[in-house]
Design a protein around this motif. Sequence first.
Motif, PDB file in Angstrom:
ATOM      1  N   SER A 102      51.163  39.908  33.899  1.00  0.00           N
ATOM      2  CA  SER A 102      49.869  40.226  33.297  1.00  0.00           C
ATOM      3  C   SER A 102      48.796  40.264  34.383  1.00  0.00           C
ATOM      4  O   SER A 102      48.849  39.501  35.344  1.00  0.00           O
ATOM      5  CB  SER A 102      49.490  39.159  32.262  1.00  0.00           C
ATOM      6  OG  SER A 102      50.338  39.235  31.158  1.00  0.00           O
ATOM      7  N   SER A 103      47.851  41.141  34.194  1.00  0.00           N
ATOM      8  CA  SER A 103      46.699  41.241  35.109  1.00  0.00           C
ATOM      9  C   SER A 103      45.467  40.784  34.344  1.00  0.00           C
ATOM     10  O   SER A 103      45.301  41.117  33.169  1.00  0.00           O
ATOM     11  CB  SER A 103      46.477  42.685  35.547  1.00  0.00           C
ATOM     12  OG  SER A 103      47.643  43.261  36.064  1.00  0.00           O
ATOM     13  N   VAL A 104      44.611  40.057  35.024  1.00  0.00           N
ATOM     14  CA  VAL A 104      43.335  39.674  34.421  1.00  0.00           C
ATOM     15  C   VAL A 104      42.222  40.047  35.385  1.00  0.00           C
ATOM     16  O   VAL A 104      42.159  39.543  36.515  1.00  0.00           O
ATOM     17  CB  VAL A 104      43.265  38.166  34.101  1.00  0.00           C
ATOM     18  CG1 VAL A 104      41.903  37.835  33.491  1.00  0.00           C
ATOM     19  CG2 VAL A 104      44.389  37.777  33.144  1.00  0.00           C
ATOM     20  N   ASN A 146      38.196  40.137  35.976  1.00  0.00           N
ATOM     21  CA  ASN A 146      37.017  39.432  35.492  1.00  0.00           C
ATOM     22  C   ASN A 146      35.717  40.121  35.880  1.00  0.00           C
ATOM     23  O   ASN A 146      35.642  40.828  36.886  1.00  0.00           O
ATOM     24  CB  ASN A 146      37.004  38.002  36.042  1.00  0.00           C
ATOM     25  CG  ASN A 146      38.152  37.180  35.505  1.00  0.00           C
ATOM     26  OD1 ASN A 146      38.297  37.009  34.299  1.00  0.00           O
ATOM     27  ND2 ASN A 146      38.998  36.681  36.397  1.00  0.00           N
ATOM     28  N   SER A 173      36.341  39.684  30.430  1.00  0.00           N
ATOM     29  CA  SER A 173      37.607  39.857  31.137  1.00  0.00           C
ATOM     30  C   SER A 173      38.456  40.914  30.443  1.00  0.00           C
ATOM     31  O   SER A 173      38.327  41.146  29.238  1.00  0.00           O
ATOM     32  CB  SER A 173      38.378  38.533  31.226  1.00  0.00           C
ATOM     33  OG  SER A 173      38.812  38.122  29.954  1.00  0.00           O
ATOM     34  N   ARG A 218      42.478  41.833  30.154  1.00  0.00           N
ATOM     35  CA  ARG A 218      43.853  41.436  30.415  1.00  0.00           C
ATOM     36  C   ARG A 218      44.763  42.616  30.100  1.00  0.00           C
ATOM     37  O   ARG A 218      44.683  43.213  29.028  1.00  0.00           O
ATOM     38  CB  ARG A 218      44.250  40.227  29.574  1.00  0.00           C
ATOM     39  CG  ARG A 218      45.686  39.767  29.762  1.00  0.00           C
ATOM     40  CD  ARG A 218      45.973  38.513  28.931  1.00  0.00           C
ATOM     41  NE  ARG A 218      47.335  38.045  29.083  1.00  0.00           N
ATOM     42  CZ  ARG A 218      48.363  38.435  28.322  1.00  0.00           C
ATOM     43  NH1 ARG A 218      48.160  39.281  27.340  1.00  0.00           N
ATOM     44  NH2 ARG A 218      49.581  37.968  28.528  1.00  0.00           N
ATOM     45  N   THR A 236      52.015  44.685  33.118  1.00  0.00           N
ATOM     46  CA  THR A 236      51.385  45.652  34.021  1.00  0.00           C
ATOM     47  C   THR A 236      52.426  46.561  34.656  1.00  0.00           C
ATOM     48  O   THR A 236      53.470  46.111  35.131  1.00  0.00           O
ATOM     49  CB  THR A 236      50.606  44.920  35.128  1.00  0.00           C
ATOM     50  OG1 THR A 236      49.801  43.904  34.543  1.00  0.00           O
ATOM     51  CG2 THR A 236      49.716  45.897  35.879  1.00  0.00           C
TER      52      THR A 236
END
Lengths: 110, 117
Positions: free
Chosen positions: A17-19, A21, A73, A75, A79
């Motif tokens: 997973s990519s987060v 911000n 953010s 998410r 990915t």
Amino acid sequence: GEDVEQSLFLSVREGDSSVINCTYTDSSSTYLYWYKQEPGAGLQLLTYIFSNMDMKQDQRLTVLLNKKDKHLSLRIADTQTGDSAIYFCAETSGTYKYIFGTGTRLKVLA
Amino acid sequence: EAGVTQFPSHSVIEKGQTVTLRCDPISGHDNLYWYRRVMGKEIKFLLHFVKESKQDESGMPNNRFLAERTGGTYSTLKVQPAELEDSGVYFCASSYLQGSSYNSPLHFGNGTRLTVT
């Protein structure tokens, strides 16, 4: 004046997973957007959230908004290499003057 | 429907020369905007047209930049004379409603990458 800040780079492995911000300063922000820019392409609207919402989910994308901390953010679940791009956070109080962040370059490693 | 189109996609000119960028908005969109991203920084608002009228040009950096939208259709942005600091990506956007709303965000084109040497 209003300001939007993002980290410049993010690197993740495919499948993770990519987060991404984003923080903003304008307390009158009404709409917050996430745009994606792939190499050589324009700004593609990914998703958006209204300021009276805390969360919005759209397939692999989840947007979280903490209005108290002025923190947004994005998410991206699972990915993929095709998600590699620059992601821009933008806010507006309802006018056409979007305030953009500097963009976060997401690199997905195979 | 066709999106916002911009021409050219890339332009390389020398300092002191003139360049004209063109934007064709989505058909039926009276509102047209120019934004630019300079040197990897944030994307900033330049100006806003409603049909052929300039509503807000508060973001235009100086009088070397001239935007027009004759007839209320396509728009041009001329830089004359170009300086090194004008290098960047110039985005055009359009919308049906004036301003932004939940269901009427700005639609952006692919941008024109301008390099001034």
